[in-house]
Design an enzyme around this catalytic site. Sequence first.
Site, PDB file in Angstrom:
ATOM      1  CE  LYS A   1      -3.696  -2.404   2.427  1.00  0.00           C
ATOM      2  NZ  LYS A   1      -4.273  -2.769   3.738  1.00  0.00           N
TER       3      LYS A   1
ATOM      4  CD  GLN B   1      -3.400  -4.102   7.101  1.00  0.00           C
ATOM      5  OE1 GLN B   1      -3.388  -3.187   6.289  1.00  0.00           O
ATOM      6  NE2 GLN B   1      -3.888  -5.304   6.801  1.00  0.00           N
TER       7      GLN B   1
ATOM      8  CG  ASP C   1      -9.798  -0.183   4.973  1.00  0.00           C
ATOM      9  OD1 ASP C   1      -9.640  -0.444   3.771  1.00  0.00           O
ATOM     10  OD2 ASP C   1      -8.957  -0.444   5.852  1.00  0.00           O
TER      11      ASP C   1
END
Length: 279
Positions: free
Chosen positions: A49, A93, A116
């Site tokens: 990422k 994460q 997200d």
Amino acid sequence: MATIIDGKKVSIELLKELQKKTDKLQKKPSIAVILANNDDASRIYVNSKEKQANILGYKSMVYKFEKTVKQEELIELINKLNNDSNVNAILLQLPLFNHLNENELIELINPIKDVDGFHPLNTGKLYSNLNPFAVCCTPKGIIKLLDYYKIDITGKNTLVIGRSNIVGKPMAALLTNRDATVTLAHSKSENLKEITKTKDIIISATGCPKLIKKDMVKQNSVIIDVGIVKQNNGKLMGDVDFENVKDKVSYITPVPGGVGPMTIACLMENTYELFLKQN
Ligand code: NAD
């Protein structure tokens, strides 16, 4: 023989478009990633990422924590990032170290920075079909793949296997919003084979290697494999028995090179879109 859905190719096209749009911006989008686990796969994801964000010219910051990290430290960091106008996107994460309270931290992220799309406000908007600030990256990427290959969703008999908040549930919502008939199966579902056999589109997100076999799928159906499990020999394996299933269906994603690259591309797109919404 099925058309193999090339997620790598589609993701490169998406990223090229994003690069053009980003190059035109004076100020660049920025993303902050919080890594609070010892999971090898998470570290690999975070590295890729970060690499992709740097290629696009985004500013990216990774905050890594040891196992001794306290919930309060993460709360403090998220509050700081929420209040920093130079940070457009916050990515927590998952999974986190076991002692941490994941839900509390997700709910703390400002929904307009929730890259997200996991914040309850964004999931609520998704389930109500009301334009969330960001849509979860993997399901969003899957819809893009289906659209790219002009695979009809409206009215189709679709099945999502797996009911996680990250993939299965938002996937079912996106398909519903696109007028599909949606079944959501999971580990407690009885007679999975009877369910799979009648479906036009199957999206499997379980992490059970070769769960979906040739005799379980309908002729000419579309198979999207989200699962990724690393085998002892280092090879990645999906949920689908690819070699045998591909002879029976019309479209299928490989693992790797199917859904995975789209997830990262959509994360970059979400970061860009959040930047626009904030500016
Ligand atoms: P999860 O463990 O949170 O959820 C798995 C789901 O599968 C659960 O809802 C469970 O009920 C269901 N399940 C398990 N075994 C089953 C069975 N035998 N029959 C039917 N349902 C079953 O996992 P997740 O985070 O949703 O991820 C699922 C898989 O997708 C994992 O392999 C993960 O690595 C992969 N993944 C890939 C990407 C990508 O970008 N390609 C992104 C996210 C997750």
